[in-house]
Design a protein around this motif. Sequence first.
Motif, PDB file in Angstrom:
ATOM      1  N   SER A 357       0.833  -1.202   0.000  1.00 39.89           N
ATOM      2  CA  SER A 357       0.000   0.000   0.000  1.00 39.89           C
ATOM      3  C   SER A 357       0.865   1.249   0.000  1.00 39.89           C
ATOM      4  O   SER A 357       0.383   2.358   0.155  1.00 39.89           O
ATOM      5  N   GLU A 359       4.300   3.539  -1.775  1.00 37.28           N
ATOM      6  CA  GLU A 359       4.544   4.197  -3.052  1.00 37.28           C
ATOM      7  C   GLU A 359       5.738   3.583  -3.787  1.00 37.28           C
ATOM      8  O   GLU A 359       6.318   4.197  -4.679  1.00 37.28           O
ATOM      9  N   ARG A 383       1.629  -6.505  -6.202  1.00 39.98           N
ATOM     10  CA  ARG A 383       0.400  -5.787  -6.523  1.00 39.98           C
ATOM     11  C   ARG A 383       0.241  -4.588  -5.589  1.00 39.98           C
ATOM     12  O   ARG A 383       0.494  -4.696  -4.383  1.00 39.98           O
ATOM     13  N   THR A 384      -0.194  -3.489  -6.164  1.00 43.46           N
ATOM     14  CA  THR A 384      -0.457  -2.288  -5.373  1.00 43.46           C
ATOM     15  C   THR A 384      -1.908  -2.293  -4.934  1.00 43.46           C
ATOM     16  O   THR A 384      -2.807  -2.621  -5.710  1.00 43.46           O
ATOM     17  N   ILE A 385      -2.125  -1.941  -3.669  1.00 43.60           N
ATOM     18  CA  ILE A 385      -3.467  -1.929  -3.094  1.00 43.60           C
ATOM     19  C   ILE A 385      -3.611  -0.637  -2.286  1.00 43.60           C
ATOM     20  O   ILE A 385      -2.645  -0.176  -1.667  1.00 43.60           O
ATOM     21  N   SER A 386      -4.791  -0.038  -2.322  1.00 46.48           N
ATOM     22  CA  SER A 386      -4.968   1.251  -1.639  1.00 46.48           C
ATOM     23  C   SER A 386      -4.746   1.125  -0.138  1.00 46.48           C
ATOM     24  O   SER A 386      -4.136   1.993   0.499  1.00 46.48           O
ATOM     25  N   SER A 387      -5.241   0.055   0.441  1.00 49.66           N
ATOM     26  CA  SER A 387      -5.020  -0.220   1.865  1.00 49.66           C
ATOM     27  C   SER A 387      -5.209  -1.708   2.085  1.00 49.66           C
ATOM     28  O   SER A 387      -6.022  -2.350   1.407  1.00 49.66           O
TER      29      SER A 387
END
Length: 405
Positions: A357, A359, A383-387
Amino acid sequence: MNLLHPSARVVDAATGAVLTPAMIDAAAAEIAGHPIVFLPMPSTVEAVARYLAALRLEKPVLLLDPDLDHTALIARYTTDQVHPDLALLLTTSGSTGDPKLVRLSRAAVLANAGQVADSLGITGDDVAITTLPLFYSYGLSVLHSHLLRGATVVLERTGIMQRDFWAAVGEHRVTSLAFVPSQYEMLRRLRFDPSRYPSVRTLTQAGGRLRTDLVTDFAARMDAVGGRMFVMYGQTEAGPRMACLPPSRLADRLGSAGLAMPGGTFTVEDGEVVYRGPNVMMGYAETAADLARGDDLAGVLHTGDLGHLDDEGFLFITGRRKRMAKVFGVRINLDDVERHFPVAAVAGDDKLHVFTSGEDDVRALRSKIAEWLGTHFTGVDVRTISSLPLLPNGKTDYRALEASL
């Protein structure tokens, strides 16, 4: 069983309601005919009164998340046959769908309340505030240990991201705050400054491993105002606390889970941490018939955690037996990955899947992890995840992450 010291207080921060003996008496009259008390447990004075009434009547109580539908769970465990020593039933940490229950005796509940109170030095002058759900073992442990020593517990429901929470900390002169790792991450983003809350003198941490940089950070913040930080380790199966790292040893035992609770001991057997103590559960319950079972474990808990002890008996946890992945034939400890990188890691399809989560550049992070593991980068999926999804107890919801693959 009576956990309530005559001087103990429970007060609702929002309404000002205060727990009274009459409230407990009324709740006791209401549940007197129930062999088991199925109790949705919000952080309210009424729920605490009902809980304490059940303990006083020596009726087993199953604590439930008030926001979920437990119709099937209640039907599954409804019975007239319960063991006379059984006091408390809790769902296992992180379990969903078809959970098994932890069976805790009255002796275990009382023992751990005393162990925690002794380890933290809780007195009648202390004031704790709810930072976690009371149906979660860590939140319940805060309630138990403070009520046992005649302290005050403030019930607060908005959470640490809200102004009302911090207003309650100041208004009620809260002395102790208990957090899990995800909450410490939030506190850092909030730029928590203990000097703004001069009554707060103790921080405690449990509910999973806290990164050592955060331990050092928050210990320094508390030390600057003459306060203390305790790192603790436990499992619901142990009522729930098993170890405590004293503030005086944080610096020279950084990364340790601490020493065994008073009356408890640790051994490491075939790499697995084994705890022995008076607070160990009677065993699990998977059916209603199991509620009539006696003590299956005799005070010995095989934790499922991997670790080692140093020459002074300080425990260091290195991972979980089941938190393993295999990538291109190489076994990987998922907890090791999370200790080295700010990610959540799960396994699947001969790959290591990590969620961030932050940058970080995805390609760069994937290369760093692959290089650290000594494997090809195609075995790592970033994988990028918002939270990160969290369970009610503040731990990472790995099942939700796995379901997203």
